[in-house]
Enzyme design. Sequence first.
Site, PDB file in Angstrom:
ATOM      1  N   ARG A  54     -43.264  46.724   0.533  1.00 37.14           N
ATOM      2  CA  ARG A  54     -43.788  48.037   0.802  1.00 37.14           C
ATOM      3  C   ARG A  54     -44.574  48.622   0.342  1.00 37.14           C
ATOM      4  NH1 ARG A  54     -37.765  50.034   2.503  1.00 37.14           N
ATOM      5  NH2 ARG A  54     -37.513  52.105   2.446  1.00 37.14           N
ATOM      6  N   ARG A  90     -28.613  61.723  11.334  1.00 31.96           N
ATOM      7  CA  ARG A  90     -27.491  59.971  11.017  1.00 31.96           C
ATOM      8  C   ARG A  90     -26.664  60.605  10.510  1.00 31.96           C
ATOM      9  NH1 ARG A  90     -30.822  55.260   8.933  1.00 31.96           N
ATOM     10  NH2 ARG A  90     -31.490  56.043   7.462  1.00 31.96           N
ATOM     11  N   ARG A 143     -26.116  60.407   4.347  1.00 31.50           N
ATOM     12  CA  ARG A 143     -26.861  59.638   3.058  1.00 31.50           C
ATOM     13  C   ARG A 143     -27.862  60.919   2.562  1.00 31.50           C
ATOM     14  NH1 ARG A 143     -29.337  54.811   5.225  1.00 31.50           N
ATOM     15  NH2 ARG A 143     -31.886  54.783   4.210  1.00 31.50           N
ATOM     16  N   ARG A 180     -40.106  60.830   2.620  1.00 34.34           N
ATOM     17  CA  ARG A 180     -40.124  58.354   3.002  1.00 34.34           C
ATOM     18  C   ARG A 180     -41.470  58.641   4.099  1.00 34.34           C
ATOM     19  NH1 ARG A 180     -34.456  58.303   4.628  1.00 34.34           N
ATOM     20  NH2 ARG A 180     -34.747  56.192   4.381  1.00 34.34           N
TER      21      ARG A 180
HETATM   22  P1  AMP Z   1     -34.260  51.632   3.538  1.00 38.43           P
HETATM   23  O1  AMP Z   1     -32.609  51.836   3.856  1.00 38.43           O
HETATM   24  O2  AMP Z   1     -35.104  50.554   4.448  1.00 38.43           O
HETATM   25  O3  AMP Z   1     -34.976  53.293   4.264  1.00 38.43           O
HETATM   26  O4  AMP Z   1     -34.566  52.232   2.242  1.00 38.43           O
HETATM   27  C1  AMP Z   1     -33.714  52.951   1.681  1.00 38.43           C
HETATM   28  C2  AMP Z   1     -34.117  53.167   0.070  1.00 38.43           C
HETATM   29  O5  AMP Z   1     -34.344  52.422  -0.752  1.00 38.43           O
HETATM   30  C3  AMP Z   1     -36.134  53.976  -0.333  1.00 38.43           C
HETATM   31  O6  AMP Z   1     -35.863  54.773   0.514  1.00 38.43           O
HETATM   32  C4  AMP Z   1     -36.128  53.239  -1.428  1.00 38.43           C
HETATM   33  O7  AMP Z   1     -35.641  53.989  -2.505  1.00 38.43           O
HETATM   34  C5  AMP Z   1     -35.664  51.930  -1.546  1.00 38.43           C
HETATM   35  N1  AMP Z   1     -36.016  51.280  -1.284  1.00 38.43           N
HETATM   36  C6  AMP Z   1     -35.955  49.632  -0.152  1.00 38.43           C
HETATM   37  N2  AMP Z   1     -36.651  48.969  -0.233  1.00 38.43           N
HETATM   38  C7  AMP Z   1     -37.534  48.999  -1.058  1.00 38.43           C
HETATM   39  C8  AMP Z   1     -38.562  48.335  -1.613  1.00 38.43           C
HETATM   40  N3  AMP Z   1     -39.020  47.006  -0.970  1.00 38.43           N
HETATM   41  N4  AMP Z   1     -39.218  48.606  -2.579  1.00 38.43           N
HETATM   42  C9  AMP Z   1     -38.616  49.789  -3.340  1.00 38.43           C
HETATM   43  N5  AMP Z   1     -37.586  50.447  -3.383  1.00 38.43           N
HETATM   44  C10 AMP Z   1     -36.945  50.381  -2.034  1.00 38.43           C
END
Ligand code: AMP
Length: 229
Positions: free
Chosen positions: A91, A128, A160, A171
């Site tokens: 990311r 969602r 969530r 995001r």
């Molecule tokens: P996601 O389910 O991929 O949308 O991730 C949900 C949350 O998890 C994100 O908004 C971040 O806070 C954290 N997160 C997930 N993947 C990463 C990553 N590779 N690096 C840092 N934070 C992460």
Amino acid sequence: MSRTILVFFGPPGSGKGTQSDMLSEALGFPVISTGELLRREQKTGSVLGKQAKRIMGQGKLVSETLIDHVLWARLAKGDARNGFMLDGYPRNEQQFKHLLRLLHGDDRLYFIEIEVSDKEVLRRLSGRRVCDCGASYHTYYHPPKKAGRCDLCGSAIHRRADDEPTVIKRRLADYHAWVRPLLEKASGRGSLIYIDGEQSIKSIQAQLRSKLKTYGVGKAVKKKSTKKK
Ligand code: AMP
């Protein structure tokens, strides 16, 4: 042995989780979702889990130490030996460098971007709803049979914290800031595949598989399933 590594990119709510899960069944490679690993860590009640909960609720990225901890522990499991898919990682540039360090010289790397407009992301994520058992719903596209209750376990479903509209906007802004520069770098190390994410789930999956087949990914699976019939 050369591994096949599929890295999924896409804004939150682009359906990369759904698509990678479907592909995982077909190809036999596990999906490693860093968001999911962090949510699991939260449930253990560990110090790291509590840290993750606070930061994730704000829609910010968790620290590199935290992400390394959950990711390396997951990769150490034997099921990723022949290949794996990444959802939510890398990311940023630092994570991209970590990923490259993890590779063997003959690994085959594919970067898949599922493209969805910001407007559509907001529509999808603000509706969602999730259950602690892992089930996922949408107030409009996939409502539960009984309002507010999970079809599978009957528990109350909820939004969530990071699906609140203000957090979604943050995001999205983060995503746009890092994805282009990263994809430019990625093109030097693997194949890039772009998919229009505003089609039906089935069409996206079909397109994805057909594009991967042009690179020879999934051919062996096709032969196997023909034999079974
Ligand atoms: P996601 O389910 O991929 O949308 O991730 C949900 C949350 O998890 C994100 O908004 C971040 O806070 C954290 N997160 C997930 N993947 C990463 C990553 N590779 N690096 C840092 N934070 C992460």
